[in-house]
Write an enzyme that holds these catalytic residues in place. Structure first.
Site, PDB file in Angstrom:
ATOM      1  N   LYS A 138       5.060   6.628   2.472  1.00 61.25           N
ATOM      2  CA  LYS A 138       5.207   8.074   2.655  1.00 61.25           C
ATOM      3  C   LYS A 138       5.845   8.352   4.011  1.00 61.25           C
ATOM      4  CE  LYS A 138       1.002   8.955  -0.063  1.00 61.25           C
ATOM      5  NZ  LYS A 138       1.428   9.515  -1.324  1.00 61.25           N
TER       6      LYS A 138
ATOM      7  N   ASP B 240       0.896  -1.161   0.000  1.00 55.42           N
ATOM      8  CA  ASP B 240       0.000   0.000   0.000  1.00 55.42           C
ATOM      9  C   ASP B 240       0.928   1.203   0.000  1.00 55.42           C
ATOM     10  OD1 ASP B 240      -1.440   2.268   0.844  1.00 55.42           O
ATOM     11  OD2 ASP B 240      -2.976   0.997   1.731  1.00 55.42           O
ATOM     12  N   HIS B 241       0.957   1.938  -1.100  1.00 57.51           N
ATOM     13  CA  HIS B 241       2.023   2.946  -1.236  1.00 57.51           C
ATOM     14  C   HIS B 241       1.908   4.058  -0.195  1.00 57.51           C
ATOM     15  CE1 HIS B 241      -0.907   5.270  -3.611  1.00 57.51           C
ATOM     16  NE2 HIS B 241      -0.148   6.316  -3.354  1.00 57.51           N
TER      17      HIS B 241
ATOM     18  N   HIS C  31      -5.745   2.937   1.802  1.00 62.61           N
ATOM     19  CA  HIS C  31      -5.002   4.145   2.206  1.00 62.61           C
ATOM     20  C   HIS C  31      -5.571   4.810   3.467  1.00 62.61           C
ATOM     21  CE1 HIS C  31      -3.236   3.362  -1.547  1.00 62.61           C
ATOM     22  NE2 HIS C  31      -3.975   4.126  -2.309  1.00 62.61           N
TER      23      HIS C  31
END
Ligand code: BG6
Length: 525
Positions: free
Chosen positions: A196, A191-192, A254
């Site tokens: 972050k 999950d990008h 997200h």
């Protein structure tokens, strides 16, 4: 000052990275630029190679040439020529169909050659940058061809992109199919958002600051807001988006990452399972919504035509590959309650949408009001509350607003801000957001990847909403103009509870300095 990736984490081992769907956007926009950044920071193993695998008509030479032309368009700083020469000579390409056993033999052969040439010690990971319908069949083929077999001390891992299922049942099925051919330890569900820096910092901020954590509970927090607002529309992904919608696309993945990072209990270590157990506990503690609550606590919306940054843009129904009468939602706002000791009675309001007024992802912790008693006989009518804003993107930082006396003989209170800005303090990082995740996979650290039970727990929260929405298709779409903050019902969701969404820029007036203070919107008298 630049951040040292290697601080807390184990070192990545030598390996071959195999990219399925290597000719797609992700490879050139994110993956290769991220690998270049890792190499630049000297944290990519020297014994390393990349094998691209896809159906498109390339060979190693033309694949390298295409990347050499494309990659500079997607790196934040000009590519160092020596670094690129080093990188490109370890990139290979195999053309083949994901369902064709013979193609996997060619792939096997190329991996072995790269392994020998670059001394990657038999380790490999497969990045499935492909449409979700291929996930299980590729995993099966990898197993059948023994490519995912771990033997003689070498490892084999598989990274699965999102979307992981499109509802609870399909997510369970996919988990089951993957676990038939791979061990859970081999599966890295990406999950990008977890790549972050600012998201990772939520945990560090909470658990490394003794003035924060004691306040982080129902005794001091009034409510939490999580917003992921985008100004872009569906871009060229109308076909995919028609089958997904904002809820599936953003919430169980997200937004739930942001939610669990914010709400989780302190883990006893940074060990992958310790952290993920705590995140999973939050998901399990979310009160399931009954159909009535879905209708009252959920808002869906779809953008119509409007203005973004002074440009006229079309409505969702006029986007390419979108049905002219589509009922797909491009906005969703919801209120959730976490039924545990820390958060009982504290609402979490989540919202996300496309074509909104501003690109902005942030977490707001809104604290409770102090007793008014002291100000009863003054000119002060109202006390503002402390608010902590964790800016995830595009601004990256943390700000805390608090009341201060406005200088002067009459008692006036102003809301002022303490700001921490990542970029000012640490300098700009050259990051695509994938560096940390790729590096962790090479190092065997799954902390920032989703475990099977977490994915299912996320879908369990969403499923009742999908069911009600399926039974009662939306009426009155489009219901917000591009460039606005979404449908009016989203405002009402909070107004009913006597609250409101943070207006972006609300606190910025406070930065104008003392002279401007008495006329500002932030002043409370
Ligand atoms: C993706 C969604 O996972 O995340 C997209 O499919 C969305 O629809 C994107 O635009 C948002 O990511 P970011 O990093 O730009 O906030």
């Amino acid at each position: 000052m630049s951040v040292n990736h290697s601080d807390m984490n184990p070192t990545p081992s030598p390996c071959v990275m195999v990219i399925f769907g290597a000719t797609g956007d992700l490879t050139k926009r994110k993956l290769i630029p991220a690998l270049c950044n890792l190499a630049q920071d000297d944290v990519l193993p020297k014994q390393f190679a990349i094998v691209g695998f896809a159906g498109n008509d390339f060979d190693t030479a033309s694949f390298r040439k295409m990347l050499a032309e494309e990659i500079p368009k997607f790196t934040s700083a000009p590519l160092d020529a020596k670094l690129w020469d080093w990188m490109v000579e370890r990139i290979y390409y195999v053309k083949g169909d994901f369902q064709d056993a013979e193609a996997y033999q060619r792939l096997e052969q190329q991996i072995s050659e790269a392994d020998k040439k670059h001394n990657t010690l038999g380790n490999r990971f497969f990045y499935l940058a492909v449409a979700p319908r291929f996930f299980s069949s590729i995993a099966k083929m990898l197993a059948q061809c023994c490519l995912s077999k771990e033997e003689s001390g070498h490892w084999a891992r598989v990274i699965i992109e999102k979307p992981f299922g499109h509802d609870l049942e399909s997510a369970k099925k996919l988990n089951h199919e993957l676990q038939e051919v791979l061990t859970e330890k081999q599966i890295y569900r990406i999950d990008h958002y977890l790549g972050k820096e600012t998201v990772q910092n939520v945990m560090v901020f909470r658990f490394s600051n003794n003035i924060i954590e004691p306040l982080w509970n129902r005794n001091y927090v009034d409510h939490v807001q999580i917003t992921a607002a985008e100004t872009v529309g569906v871009e060229h992904r109308g076909g995919f988006y028609e089958t997904a919608g904002a809820l599936r696309d953003m919430v169980p993945n997200h937004l739930f990452q942001l939610l669990t990072m914010t709400a989780m209990e302190p883990p006893i270590s940074f060990d992958a399972d310790e952290v993920r157990n705590k995140q999973a506990e939050v998901l399990h503690a979310i009160q399931p919504l009954d159909p009535e609550e879905v209708l009252t606590n959920m808002v869906r919306g779809q953008y119509g035509a409007g203005m973004i940054d002074g440009q006229r843009v079309v409505g969702y129904r006029s986007e390419p590959e979108v049905a002219p009468d589509s009922n797909t939602e491009t906005f969703v706002a919801l209120k959730l309650l976490i039924d545990n000791w820390r958060w009982a009675g504290v609402p979490f309001y989540l919202r996300t949408g496309k074509r909104l007024a501003k690109r902005m992802t942030e977490i707001i912790i809104q604290f409770r009001r102090t007793p008014f008693v002291l100000f009863r006989n003054t000119t002060v009518k109202n006390l503002e509350t402390n608010r902590l804003v964790i800016h995830i993107q595009p601004d990256e930082g943390i700000s805390l607003s608090f009341g201060a006396k406005v200088p002067g003989s009459v008692m006036k209170l102003g809301l002022v801000n303490m700001d921490f800005d990542y970029c000012t303090y640490f300098g700009a990082e050259h990051s695509t957001g994938y560096e940390r995740l790729l590096r962790d996979c090479m190092a065997g650290d799954a902390t920032l990847f989703q475990r099977a039970d977490m994915v299912e727990a996320g879908w369990s929260v969403i499923q009742p909403i999908l069911d009600v929405w399926h039974a009662l298709p939306a009426r009155g779409f489009p219901n917000y103009a591009a460039g606005s903050w979404g449908p009016i019902e989203a405002e009402e969701l909070l107004e009913r509870d006597g609250r409101s969404w943070r207006r972006p820029g609300e606190e910025e007036v406070d930065k104008r300095g003392r002279a401007a203070l008495p006329d500002r919107a932030g002043i409370i008298t």
